[in-house]
Design a protein around this motif. Structure first.
Motif, PDB file in Angstrom:
ATOM      1  N   SER A  88       0.884  -1.172   0.050  1.00  0.00           N
ATOM      2  CA  SER A  88      -0.054   0.157  -0.076  1.00  0.00           C
ATOM      3  C   SER A  88       0.836   1.310   0.104  1.00  0.00           C
ATOM      4  CB  SER A  88      -0.838  -0.004   1.195  1.00  0.00           C
ATOM      5  OG  SER A  88      -1.603  -1.108   1.041  1.00  0.00           O
ATOM      6  N   ALA A  89       2.038   1.185   0.636  1.00  0.00           N
ATOM      7  CA  ALA A  89       3.011   2.348   0.840  1.00  0.00           C
ATOM      8  C   ALA A  89       3.358   2.542  -0.706  1.00  0.00           C
ATOM      9  CB  ALA A  89       4.193   2.289   1.810  1.00  0.00           C
ATOM     10  N   TRP A  90       3.967   1.562  -1.236  1.00  0.00           N
ATOM     11  CA  TRP A  90       4.446   1.792  -2.638  1.00  0.00           C
ATOM     12  C   TRP A  90       3.397   2.356  -3.636  1.00  0.00           C
ATOM     13  CZ3 TRP A  90       6.614  -3.797  -2.632  1.00  0.00           C
ATOM     14  CH2 TRP A  90       7.946  -3.684  -1.890  1.00  0.00           C
ATOM     15  N   ALA A  91       2.441   1.868  -3.511  1.00  0.00           N
ATOM     16  CA  ALA A  91       1.383   2.340  -4.620  1.00  0.00           C
ATOM     17  C   ALA A  91       0.940   3.932  -4.397  1.00  0.00           C
ATOM     18  CB  ALA A  91      -0.043   1.332  -4.509  1.00  0.00           C
ATOM     19  N   GLN A  92       0.982   4.269  -3.044  1.00  0.00           N
ATOM     20  CA  GLN A  92       0.617   5.678  -2.569  1.00  0.00           C
ATOM     21  C   GLN A  92       1.896   6.524  -3.249  1.00  0.00           C
ATOM     22  OE1 GLN A  92      -0.242   5.701   1.295  1.00  0.00           O
ATOM     23  NE2 GLN A  92      -2.000   4.605   1.172  1.00  0.00           N
ATOM     24  N   ASP A  93       3.047   6.087  -3.188  1.00  0.00           N
ATOM     25  CA  ASP A  93       4.179   6.624  -3.646  1.00  0.00           C
ATOM     26  C   ASP A  93       4.286   6.946  -5.300  1.00  0.00           C
ATOM     27  OD1 ASP A  93       4.951   7.110  -1.092  1.00  0.00           O
ATOM     28  OD2 ASP A  93       6.182   5.430  -1.092  1.00  0.00           O
ATOM     29  N   ALA A  94       3.430   6.071  -6.097  1.00  0.00           N
ATOM     30  CA  ALA A  94       3.473   6.050  -7.559  1.00  0.00           C
ATOM     31  C   ALA A  94       2.837   7.364  -8.148  1.00  0.00           C
ATOM     32  CB  ALA A  94       2.705   4.817  -7.933  1.00  0.00           C
ATOM     33  N   GLN A  95       3.613   8.223  -8.244  1.00  0.00           N
ATOM     34  CA  GLN A  95       3.369   9.412  -8.905  1.00  0.00           C
ATOM     35  C   GLN A  95       4.314   9.854 -10.226  1.00  0.00           C
ATOM     36  OE1 GLN A  95       3.814  12.547  -6.027  1.00  0.00           O
ATOM     37  NE2 GLN A  95       2.363  11.437  -4.649  1.00  0.00           N
ATOM     38  N   VAL A  96       3.675  10.049 -11.309  1.00  0.00           N
ATOM     39  CA  VAL A  96       4.233  10.542 -12.395  1.00  0.00           C
ATOM     40  C   VAL A  96       4.887  11.978 -12.526  1.00  0.00           C
ATOM     41  CG1 VAL A  96       3.306   8.542 -13.639  1.00  0.00           C
ATOM     42  CG2 VAL A  96       2.194  10.683 -13.677  1.00  0.00           C
ATOM     43  N   ASP A  97       5.728  12.105 -13.564  1.00  0.00           N
ATOM     44  CA  ASP A  97       5.816  13.716 -13.717  1.00  0.00           C
ATOM     45  C   ASP A  97       4.965  14.143 -14.635  1.00  0.00           C
ATOM     46  OD1 ASP A  97       6.965  15.967 -14.514  1.00  0.00           O
ATOM     47  OD2 ASP A  97       9.063  15.557 -14.377  1.00  0.00           O
ATOM     48  N   LYS A  98       4.159  14.918 -14.468  1.00  0.00           N
ATOM     49  CA  LYS A  98       3.093  15.372 -15.477  1.00  0.00           C
ATOM     50  C   LYS A  98       3.770  16.205 -16.787  1.00  0.00           C
ATOM     51  CE  LYS A  98      -0.686  15.680 -12.046  1.00  0.00           C
ATOM     52  NZ  LYS A  98      -1.475  16.681 -11.048  1.00  0.00           N
ATOM     53  N   SER A  99       4.686  16.860 -16.367  1.00  0.00           N
ATOM     54  CA  SER A  99       5.352  17.527 -17.435  1.00  0.00           C
ATOM     55  C   SER A  99       6.079  16.515 -18.456  1.00  0.00           C
ATOM     56  CB  SER A  99       6.666  18.384 -16.906  1.00  0.00           C
ATOM     57  OG  SER A  99       7.723  17.672 -16.470  1.00  0.00           O
ATOM     58  N   VAL A 100       6.416  15.296 -18.148  1.00  0.00           N
ATOM     59  CA  VAL A 100       6.854  14.327 -18.916  1.00  0.00           C
ATOM     60  C   VAL A 100       5.785  14.089 -20.026  1.00  0.00           C
ATOM     61  CG1 VAL A 100       7.728  12.158 -19.421  1.00  0.00           C
ATOM     62  CG2 VAL A 100       8.600  13.515 -17.714  1.00  0.00           C
ATOM     63  N   ILE A 101       4.716  13.928 -19.561  1.00  0.00           N
ATOM     64  CA  ILE A 101       3.214  13.462 -20.220  1.00  0.00           C
ATOM     65  C   ILE A 101       2.930  14.474 -21.204  1.00  0.00           C
ATOM     66  CG2 ILE A 101       0.814  12.627 -19.994  1.00  0.00           C
ATOM     67  CD1 ILE A 101       1.845  11.206 -17.301  1.00  0.00           C
ATOM     68  N   ALA A 102       2.745  15.809 -20.605  1.00  0.00           N
ATOM     69  CA  ALA A 102       2.203  16.949 -21.333  1.00  0.00           C
ATOM     70  C   ALA A 102       3.516  16.886 -22.564  1.00  0.00           C
ATOM     71  CB  ALA A 102       2.338  18.201 -20.316  1.00  0.00           C
ATOM     72  N   ALA A 103       4.664  16.943 -22.384  1.00  0.00           N
ATOM     73  CA  ALA A 103       5.759  17.221 -23.503  1.00  0.00           C
ATOM     74  C   ALA A 103       5.487  16.159 -24.641  1.00  0.00           C
ATOM     75  CB  ALA A 103       7.001  16.859 -22.938  1.00  0.00           C
ATOM     76  N   CYS A 104       5.171  14.832 -24.113  1.00  0.00           N
ATOM     77  CA  CYS A 104       4.781  13.670 -24.959  1.00  0.00           C
ATOM     78  C   CYS A 104       3.548  14.129 -25.976  1.00  0.00           C
ATOM     79  CB  CYS A 104       4.419  12.500 -24.036  1.00  0.00           C
ATOM     80  SG  CYS A 104       4.068  11.040 -25.398  1.00  0.00           S
ATOM     81  N   PHE A 105       2.452  14.716 -25.217  1.00  0.00           N
ATOM     82  CA  PHE A 105       1.458  15.257 -25.771  1.00  0.00           C
ATOM     83  C   PHE A 105       1.609  16.046 -27.011  1.00  0.00           C
ATOM     84  CE2 PHE A 105      -2.332  17.689 -26.499  1.00  0.00           C
ATOM     85  CZ  PHE A 105      -3.324  16.754 -26.751  1.00  0.00           C
ATOM     86  N   ASP A 106       2.359  17.253 -26.240  1.00  0.00           N
ATOM     87  CA  ASP A 106       2.823  18.422 -27.239  1.00  0.00           C
ATOM     88  C   ASP A 106       3.831  17.956 -28.305  1.00  0.00           C
ATOM     89  OD1 ASP A 106       1.021  19.861 -25.704  1.00  0.00           O
ATOM     90  OD2 ASP A 106       2.783  20.465 -24.224  1.00  0.00           O
ATOM     91  N   LYS A 107       4.503  17.304 -28.217  1.00  0.00           N
ATOM     92  CA  LYS A 107       5.621  16.996 -29.410  1.00  0.00           C
ATOM     93  C   LYS A 107       5.219  15.869 -30.248  1.00  0.00           C
ATOM     94  CE  LYS A 107       9.496  18.179 -26.469  1.00  0.00           C
ATOM     95  NZ  LYS A 107      10.849  18.020 -25.691  1.00  0.00           N
ATOM     96  N   ALA A 108       4.010  15.115 -30.016  1.00  0.00           N
ATOM     97  CA  ALA A 108       3.635  14.255 -30.909  1.00  0.00           C
ATOM     98  C   ALA A 108       3.042  15.006 -32.209  1.00  0.00           C
ATOM     99  CB  ALA A 108       2.233  13.619 -30.443  1.00  0.00           C
ATOM    100  N   PRO A 109       3.490  14.697 -33.337  1.00  0.00           N
ATOM    101  CA  PRO A 109       3.184  15.597 -34.416  1.00  0.00           C
ATOM    102  C   PRO A 109       1.573  15.078 -34.972  1.00  0.00           C
ATOM    103  CG  PRO A 109       4.509  13.543 -35.104  1.00  0.00           C
ATOM    104  CD  PRO A 109       4.380  13.663 -33.587  1.00  0.00           C
TER     105      PRO A 109
END
Length: 152
Positions: free
Chosen positions: A15-36
């Motif tokens: 449960s502690a590991w699952a709660q620590d699972a956070q992603v860097d939103k800027s990585v996802i935003a950059a992926c979306f923005d850079k997709a042609p």
């Protein structure tokens, strides 16, 4: 009673590991923005989950929690893109209703596909990873598809 208590103790670190699972939103935003334009499957989908996994550990729970965290962020983007696409389509009679029907159909497809991904592993620990990755991939692809539907 003793078995139940041992099970609870065994699950506490998970449960502690699952709660620590956070992603860097800027990585996802950059992926979306850079997709042609027209792209729906850039290589960067899953990158934020991979970075997250490196922090929380390469356990079944860590991997699936990170994929679910990335899927949640893609879902936020998807909802934004759905609204923007629906708003643009509001100028064309009836197409907003078609988009809504398509989106509901897509949700059913995503859920069925990801259930298959889960069921394929017949109770094995890989099923949660397969299901989480399926949801992440489908959601990211749909967010990009919705963006691509709009006029530039």
């Amino acid at each position: 009673m003793r078995v139940h208590f041992a099970l609870v103790l065994a699950l506490l670190p998970v449960s502690a590991w699952a709660q620590d699972a956070q992603v860097d939103k800027s990585v996802i935003a950059a992926c979306f923005d850079k997709a042609p334009p027209g792209a729906v499957d850039p290589d960067c989908i899953g990158m934020a989950a991979g970075i997250c996994e490196a922090k929380v550990g390469s356990t079944t729970v860590g991997i699936s929690s990170c994929a679910m965290a990335e899927a949640a962020e893609w879902d936020t983007i998807l909802n934004r893109e759905y609204k923007a696409t629906r708003d643009q389509f509001a100028k064309i009679p009836g197409i907003g209703d078609q988009l809504q029907a398509a989106q509901r159909g897509w949700i059913a497809l995503r859920d069925a596909d990801c259930q298959i991904a889960y069921d394929r592993f017949e109770g094995g620990s890989m099923r949660s990873i397969a299901s989480a990755n399926c949801r992440m991939q489908h959601t990211a692809h749909r967010a990009l598809e919705l963006r691509n539907m709009r006029e530039p």
